[in-house]
Design an enzyme around this catalytic site. Structure first.
Site, PDB file in Angstrom:
ATOM      1  N   ASN A  12      -4.922   2.237   0.685  1.00  0.00           N
ATOM      2  CA  ASN A  12      -5.480   0.887   0.585  1.00  0.00           C
ATOM      3  C   ASN A  12      -4.420  -0.102   1.082  1.00  0.00           C
ATOM      4  O   ASN A  12      -3.450  -0.369   0.380  1.00  0.00           O
ATOM      5  CB  ASN A  12      -5.844   0.619  -0.888  1.00  0.00           C
ATOM      6  CG  ASN A  12      -6.213  -0.828  -1.129  1.00  0.00           C
ATOM      7  OD1 ASN A  12      -6.464  -1.589  -0.203  1.00  0.00           O
ATOM      8  ND2 ASN A  12      -6.232  -1.219  -2.402  1.00  0.00           N
ATOM      9  N   LYS A  14      -4.641  -3.217   1.556  1.00  0.00           N
ATOM     10  CA  LYS A  14      -4.752  -4.576   1.007  1.00  0.00           C
ATOM     11  C   LYS A  14      -4.632  -5.600   2.151  1.00  0.00           C
ATOM     12  O   LYS A  14      -5.039  -5.300   3.269  1.00  0.00           O
ATOM     13  CB  LYS A  14      -3.714  -4.790  -0.096  1.00  0.00           C
ATOM     14  CG  LYS A  14      -3.740  -3.650  -1.125  1.00  0.00           C
ATOM     15  CD  LYS A  14      -2.964  -3.933  -2.358  1.00  0.00           C
ATOM     16  CE  LYS A  14      -3.067  -2.725  -3.291  1.00  0.00           C
ATOM     17  NZ  LYS A  14      -2.505  -2.963  -4.611  1.00  0.00           N
ATOM     18  N   HIS A  99     -11.971  -3.078  -6.941  1.00  0.00           N
ATOM     19  CA  HIS A  99     -10.512  -3.002  -7.115  1.00  0.00           C
ATOM     20  C   HIS A  99     -10.079  -4.069  -8.116  1.00  0.00           C
ATOM     21  O   HIS A  99     -10.643  -5.162  -8.152  1.00  0.00           O
ATOM     22  CB  HIS A  99      -9.811  -3.210  -5.763  1.00  0.00           C
ATOM     23  CG  HIS A  99      -8.340  -2.926  -5.854  1.00  0.00           C
ATOM     24  ND1 HIS A  99      -7.448  -3.838  -6.349  1.00  0.00           N
ATOM     25  CD2 HIS A  99      -7.626  -1.808  -5.554  1.00  0.00           C
ATOM     26  CE1 HIS A  99      -6.233  -3.297  -6.344  1.00  0.00           C
ATOM     27  NE2 HIS A  99      -6.318  -2.073  -5.859  1.00  0.00           N
ATOM     28  N   GLU A 101      -7.733  -6.074  -8.167  1.00  0.00           N
ATOM     29  CA  GLU A 101      -7.375  -7.377  -7.586  1.00  0.00           C
ATOM     30  C   GLU A 101      -8.626  -8.209  -7.331  1.00  0.00           C
ATOM     31  O   GLU A 101      -8.601  -9.441  -7.424  1.00  0.00           O
ATOM     32  CB  GLU A 101      -6.542  -7.168  -6.319  1.00  0.00           C
ATOM     33  CG  GLU A 101      -5.106  -6.764  -6.679  1.00  0.00           C
ATOM     34  CD  GLU A 101      -4.438  -5.807  -5.715  1.00  0.00           C
ATOM     35  OE1 GLU A 101      -4.850  -5.719  -4.548  1.00  0.00           O
ATOM     36  OE2 GLU A 101      -3.482  -5.122  -6.156  1.00  0.00           O
ATOM     37  N   GLU A 169      -7.122   3.267 -11.900  1.00  0.00           N
ATOM     38  CA  GLU A 169      -5.895   2.538 -11.550  1.00  0.00           C
ATOM     39  C   GLU A 169      -5.523   1.601 -12.694  1.00  0.00           C
ATOM     40  O   GLU A 169      -6.066   0.496 -12.795  1.00  0.00           O
ATOM     41  CB  GLU A 169      -6.118   1.699 -10.294  1.00  0.00           C
ATOM     42  CG  GLU A 169      -6.529   2.499  -9.077  1.00  0.00           C
ATOM     43  CD  GLU A 169      -6.210   1.742  -7.801  1.00  0.00           C
ATOM     44  OE1 GLU A 169      -5.380   2.235  -7.045  1.00  0.00           O
ATOM     45  OE2 GLU A 169      -6.764   0.654  -7.584  1.00  0.00           O
ATOM     46  N   GLY A 175       1.521  -1.646  -7.977  1.00  0.00           N
ATOM     47  CA  GLY A 175       2.564  -2.429  -7.315  1.00  0.00           C
ATOM     48  C   GLY A 175       3.786  -2.706  -8.178  1.00  0.00           C
ATOM     49  O   GLY A 175       4.628  -3.526  -7.830  1.00  0.00           O
ATOM     50  N   SER A 214       1.216   2.799  -8.073  1.00  0.00           N
ATOM     51  CA  SER A 214       2.604   3.195  -7.812  1.00  0.00           C
ATOM     52  C   SER A 214       2.774   4.677  -7.473  1.00  0.00           C
ATOM     53  O   SER A 214       3.782   5.287  -7.827  1.00  0.00           O
ATOM     54  CB  SER A 214       3.508   2.807  -8.983  1.00  0.00           C
ATOM     55  OG  SER A 214       3.548   1.399  -9.133  1.00  0.00           O
TER      56      SER A 214
HETATM   57  P1  PGA Z   1       0.141   0.589  -5.311  1.00  0.00           P
HETATM   58  O1  PGA Z   1      -1.392   0.084  -5.259  1.00  0.00           O
HETATM   59  O2  PGA Z   1       0.140   2.017  -4.831  1.00  0.00           O
HETATM   60  O3  PGA Z   1       0.887  -0.341  -4.398  1.00  0.00           O
HETATM   61  O4  PGA Z   1       0.575   0.495  -6.739  1.00  0.00           O
HETATM   62  C1  PGA Z   1      -2.464   0.917  -5.589  1.00  0.00           C
HETATM   63  C2  PGA Z   1      -3.768   0.183  -5.433  1.00  0.00           C
HETATM   64  O5  PGA Z   1      -3.853  -0.990  -5.818  1.00  0.00           O
HETATM   65  O6  PGA Z   1      -4.763   0.748  -4.930  1.00  0.00           O
END
Ligand code: PGA
Length: 252
Positions: A12, A14, A99, A101, A169, A175, A214
């Site tokens: 992903n 983003k 997601h 976010e 997640e 992140g 992560s």
């Molecule tokens: P990350 O994000 O691997 O940077 O923690 C995962 C995600 O939000 O899909």
């Protein structure tokens, strides 16, 4: 891992990536098509601006691609939105929906997420439906209640292994470099597997449940080896082919 279920490692991107980043996508394809990437399916989910260009790089190969969101609407006056049919038109296999976010920044609700998943499936895509608790929810012991609600209310009841992927997640792991313990991941994935059985009956056993938050080369083998972890949704570490392929190597 789940027997007889091919794992999926999805990247992903983003809101990251310009045309120069297509070189990373080309490198991913090269490794996968040369048989160097292991047994998992690899999918790249770049920003909307790069999907058509990524599709050109990936056409005819084994790496799949998708979009990070889709509209619940089929088309019309929805400025700034992208329909599932538009993604399908670019050869996409996947649409991520719900997601964290988008749930947080755009206040998307479970019912909106479900409508998006249904629109994706109707257009011939597979929906990667994201669920996961916040730090406050985990600290107050609400993680199972929250994820159970999200799974029950965000997943399309008519879906199944060919149309739905669940991504667990934990929001606090995205992140941040933090991850739950393997025991915590195992317990949550087992709980999601049981919910999938309630929703999809025997087919629930074959729906892929990804872990996200992560994931990086150094922890991939441990996280992806856990029961009912059928792959990863990778953010930051999916932007560079070398890291993404090193994560996928957990399935070699
Ligand atoms: P990350 O994000 O691997 O940077 O923690 C995962 C995600 O939000 O899909």
């Amino acid at each position: 891992m789940t027997p007889d279920v091919r794992p999926l490692v999805a990247g992903n991107w983003k809101m990251n990536g310009l045309k120069a980043s297509l070189a990373e996508i080309a490198a991913m394809r090269k490794a996968v098509d040369a048989g160097e990437a292991g047994a998992a399916e690899l999918a790249v989910i770049p920003p909307f601006t790069l999907i058509a260009l990524a599709a050109e790089k990936l056409a005819g190969g084994s790496v799949t691609w998708g979009g990070q969101d889709c509209s619940p609407q089929a088309g019309g006056a929805y400025t700034g939105d992208t329909s599932a049919a538009m993604l399908k038109d670019l050869g996409a296999t996947y649409a991520i929906v719900g997601h964290s976010e988008r749930r947080t920044i755009h206040h998307e609700t479970d019912s909106e997420v479900r409508a998006k998943a249904e629109a994706a499936i109707k257009a011939g895509l597979k929906a990667i439906v994201c669920v996961g608790e916040t730090r406050a929810e985990r600290e107050t012991g609400l993680e199972y209640a929250v994820v159970t609600r999200q799974v029950r209310e965000s997943l399309p009841p008519d879906g199944g292994p060919d149309t739905v992927v669940v991504a667990y997640e934990p929001v606090w792991a995205i992140g941040t470099g933090l991850t739950p313990t393997p025991a915590d991941v195992a317990k949550m994935h087992d709980s999601i597997r049981r919910l999938l059985g309630e929703i999809y009956g025997a087919n629930g056993a074959k729906v892929r449940i990804l872990y996200g938050g992560s994931v990086k080369p150094s922890n991939a083998k441990e996280l992806l080896g856990i029961d009912h972890v059928d792959g990863a949704l990778v953010g930051g570490a999916s932007l560079k082919a070398a890291d993404f392929l090193a994560i996928a190597a957990a399935y070699r």
